[in-house]
Write an enzyme that holds these catalytic residues in place. Structure first.
Site, PDB file in Angstrom:
ATOM      1  N   HIS A   2      30.479  27.064 -30.414  1.00 26.31           N
ATOM      2  CA  HIS A   2      31.142  27.591 -31.961  1.00 26.31           C
ATOM      3  C   HIS A   2      31.218  29.091 -32.086  1.00 26.31           C
ATOM      4  CE1 HIS A   2      30.661  23.385 -33.612  1.00 26.31           C
ATOM      5  NE2 HIS A   2      31.668  23.346 -33.287  1.00 26.31           N
ATOM      6  N   HIS A  18      28.593  20.821 -27.208  1.00 26.56           N
ATOM      7  CA  HIS A  18      27.842  19.842 -28.367  1.00 26.56           C
ATOM      8  C   HIS A  18      28.079  18.549 -27.968  1.00 26.56           C
ATOM      9  CE1 HIS A  18      29.511  23.657 -30.171  1.00 26.56           C
ATOM     10  NE2 HIS A  18      28.369  23.625 -30.855  1.00 26.56           N
ATOM     11  N   CYS A  44      25.025  20.505 -23.635  1.00 31.98           N
ATOM     12  CA  CYS A  44      24.016  21.033 -23.326  1.00 31.98           C
ATOM     13  C   CYS A  44      22.646  20.265 -22.994  1.00 31.98           C
ATOM     14  CB  CYS A  44      23.471  21.773 -24.465  1.00 31.98           C
ATOM     15  SG  CYS A  44      21.596  22.698 -24.472  1.00 31.98           S
ATOM     16  N   GLU A 103      28.500  17.804 -32.950  1.00 31.15           N
ATOM     17  CA  GLU A 103      27.229  17.375 -32.071  1.00 31.15           C
ATOM     18  C   GLU A 103      26.498  16.318 -32.612  1.00 31.15           C
ATOM     19  OE1 GLU A 103      23.629  20.087 -31.592  1.00 31.15           O
ATOM     20  OE2 GLU A 103      22.442  18.564 -31.591  1.00 31.15           O
ATOM     21  N   THR A 123      19.939  19.515 -32.781  1.00 33.99           N
ATOM     22  CA  THR A 123      19.260  20.551 -32.330  1.00 33.99           C
ATOM     23  C   THR A 123      19.266  21.932 -32.939  1.00 33.99           C
ATOM     24  OG1 THR A 123      21.160  21.115 -30.539  1.00 33.99           O
ATOM     25  CG2 THR A 123      19.517  19.670 -29.931  1.00 33.99           C
ATOM     26  N   SER A 146      29.134  27.733 -37.066  1.00 36.21           N
ATOM     27  CA  SER A 146      28.053  27.593 -36.032  1.00 36.21           C
ATOM     28  C   SER A 146      26.897  27.305 -36.969  1.00 36.21           C
ATOM     29  CB  SER A 146      27.902  28.996 -35.364  1.00 36.21           C
ATOM     30  OG  SER A 146      26.332  29.119 -34.920  1.00 36.21           O
ATOM     31  N   SER A 147      26.129  25.926 -36.506  1.00 34.65           N
ATOM     32  CA  SER A 147      25.256  25.595 -37.169  1.00 34.65           C
ATOM     33  C   SER A 147      23.911  26.453 -37.403  1.00 34.65           C
ATOM     34  CB  SER A 147      24.752  23.987 -36.860  1.00 34.65           C
ATOM     35  OG  SER A 147      23.493  23.622 -37.571  1.00 34.65           O
ATOM     36  N   ASN A 148      23.528  26.798 -36.166  1.00 34.52           N
ATOM     37  CA  ASN A 148      22.337  27.745 -35.851  1.00 34.52           C
ATOM     38  C   ASN A 148      22.644  29.031 -36.554  1.00 34.52           C
ATOM     39  OD1 ASN A 148      22.562  29.827 -33.512  1.00 34.52           O
ATOM     40  ND2 ASN A 148      23.942  28.264 -33.085  1.00 34.52           N
TER      41      ASN A 148
HETATM   42  S1  SF4 Z   1      21.325  26.236 -29.345  1.00 30.67           S
HETATM   43 FE1  SF4 Z   1      19.810  24.666 -28.225  1.00 30.67          FE
HETATM   44  S2  SF4 Z   1      20.992  23.004 -27.933  1.00 30.67           S
HETATM   45 FE2  SF4 Z   1      22.461  24.200 -28.690  1.00 30.67          FE
HETATM   46  S3  SF4 Z   1      23.477  24.979 -26.806  1.00 30.67           S
HETATM   47 FE3  SF4 Z   1      21.829  26.390 -27.114  1.00 30.67          FE
HETATM   48  S4  SF4 Z   1      20.168  25.388 -26.004  1.00 30.67           S
HETATM   49 FE4  SF4 Z   1      21.538  24.031 -26.494  1.00 30.67          FE
END
Ligand code: SF4
Length: 314
Positions: free
Chosen positions: A49, A82, A104, A134, A172, A231-233
């Site tokens: 993402h 994802h 992943c 995901e 994740t 992008s979630s993270n």
């Molecule tokens: S953030 Fe974590 S789950 Fe997502 S791609 Fe990277 S290592 Fe894999």
């Protein structure tokens, strides 16, 4: 601008940017382009993402699709980092596509958990973003047994009786703290709740969130998180910084920064989501230096150099 701002210090989070799973997925798509130079490479969903990464692959001929039906039979199709649901895999078999799976491994682990719990006859509560690739892919392992919640507001809608055998799975890339709060409420409502032995939030996500907390602890008044809005993270990094007491912005790239946000800021914290290329971070550091920042210090919370994921099989 440099004469008008009060910037003195830049704190740089480490780790930041590309995680092992993203690097692996990008390498897989690069390898597919090299291995099959005469064929169009299709990719189901954005490989990671990040708009800049996706645009770069598009320029090199990759076609990103959200629908398998539009992909010509017998083509080459890459699954993004994802992951995908079994129903998508079935469609690719019907169309005789050659698939390359860049999911992943940490996402794959949650697929296995959903399958295992559903086979045991349990109901699954999945904490994640309802429309995220995901979440859709993972719960697609057992759609009839899964229910996605995003926040506490969704808990009353969970269609399971309180004495059900319920298992919990999480996306994740969520915020560790928010997820913990939700889990506590779920434990109260469902006394039989089963949780995976280890939290599903991956180390890369956790490390980047811990890094942001340290940026704020060490004095960052404004945290600039680089990453795409889908992008979630990356989104969570902004939320974690705000919760830690700093101002925060999420930007695709440093050129998007509103200069007004630097008013009365001396110390900036800089981080990036797991799908942002390092050159965009270097570009941001260079820009801050051009604005008069003399001191750049790295704030390190973890070493990810030993995380080695097996390469994707072509
Ligand atoms: S953030 Fe974590 S789950 Fe997502 S791609 Fe990277 S290592 Fe894999």
């Amino acid at each position: 601008m440099s004469s008008q701002n009060h910037l003195t210090k830049l704190l740089l989070a480490s780790p930041r940017g590309f995680c092992a799973g993203v690097r692996r997925a990008i390498e897989a798509l690069n390898s597919a382009l090299k291995t099959y130079p005469c064929q169009t490479i299709y990719c189901y969903h954005q490989i990671v993402h990040n708009t800049l990464v996706v645009k770069d692959f598009e320029k090199r001929g990759v076609k990103f699709v959200n629908n398998i039906e539009g992909v010509p039979d017998s083509s080459i199709l890459v699954f993004s980092s994802h992951g995908v649901s079994p129903s998508i895999r079935q469609q690719t078999i019907r169309k005789k596509l050659k698939t390359i799976d860049a999911t992943c491994p940490f996402v794959n682990k949650t697929h296995l958990e959903v399958k295992k719990y559903a086979t045991e006859g349990r109901k699954i509560i999945y904490i994640g973003h309802k429309s995220h690739d995901e979440a859709v892919g993972t719960t697609g392992e057992a759609p009839e047994a899964s229910f996605i919640i995003e926040s506490a507001a969704d808990i009353p809608d969970i269609p399971y009786s309180t004495d059900s055998q319920v298992a919990l799975i999480t996306q994740t890339t969520l915020s560790v703290d928010e997820t913990e709060m939700l889990k506590q409420q779920l434990r109260q409502k469902f006394p039989n709740l089963i949780e995976p032995p280890k939290i599903d939030i991956c180390m890369a996500t956790q490390n980047r969130q811990n890094g942001v907390k340290d940026l704020v602890k060490q004095g960052a008044q404004l945290v600039v998180a680089l990453g795409s809005p889908n992008s979630s993270n990356s989104n969570k990094l902004k939320g974690v910084a705000e919760k830690a007491g700093a101002k925060a912005v999420l930007l695709e790239e440093i050129a998007d920064l509103d200069l007004a946000s630097l008013k009365n800021i001396n110390c900036i914290g800089l981080t990036a989501g797991a799908s942002l290329p390092e050159e965009k971070i270097s570009e941001a550091v260079k820009w801050f230096k051009s604005q008069g920042i003399q001191e750049v210090a790295e704030v390190s919370v973890a070493d990810e150099s030993r995380i080695n994921l097996p390469p994707v099989q072509l």
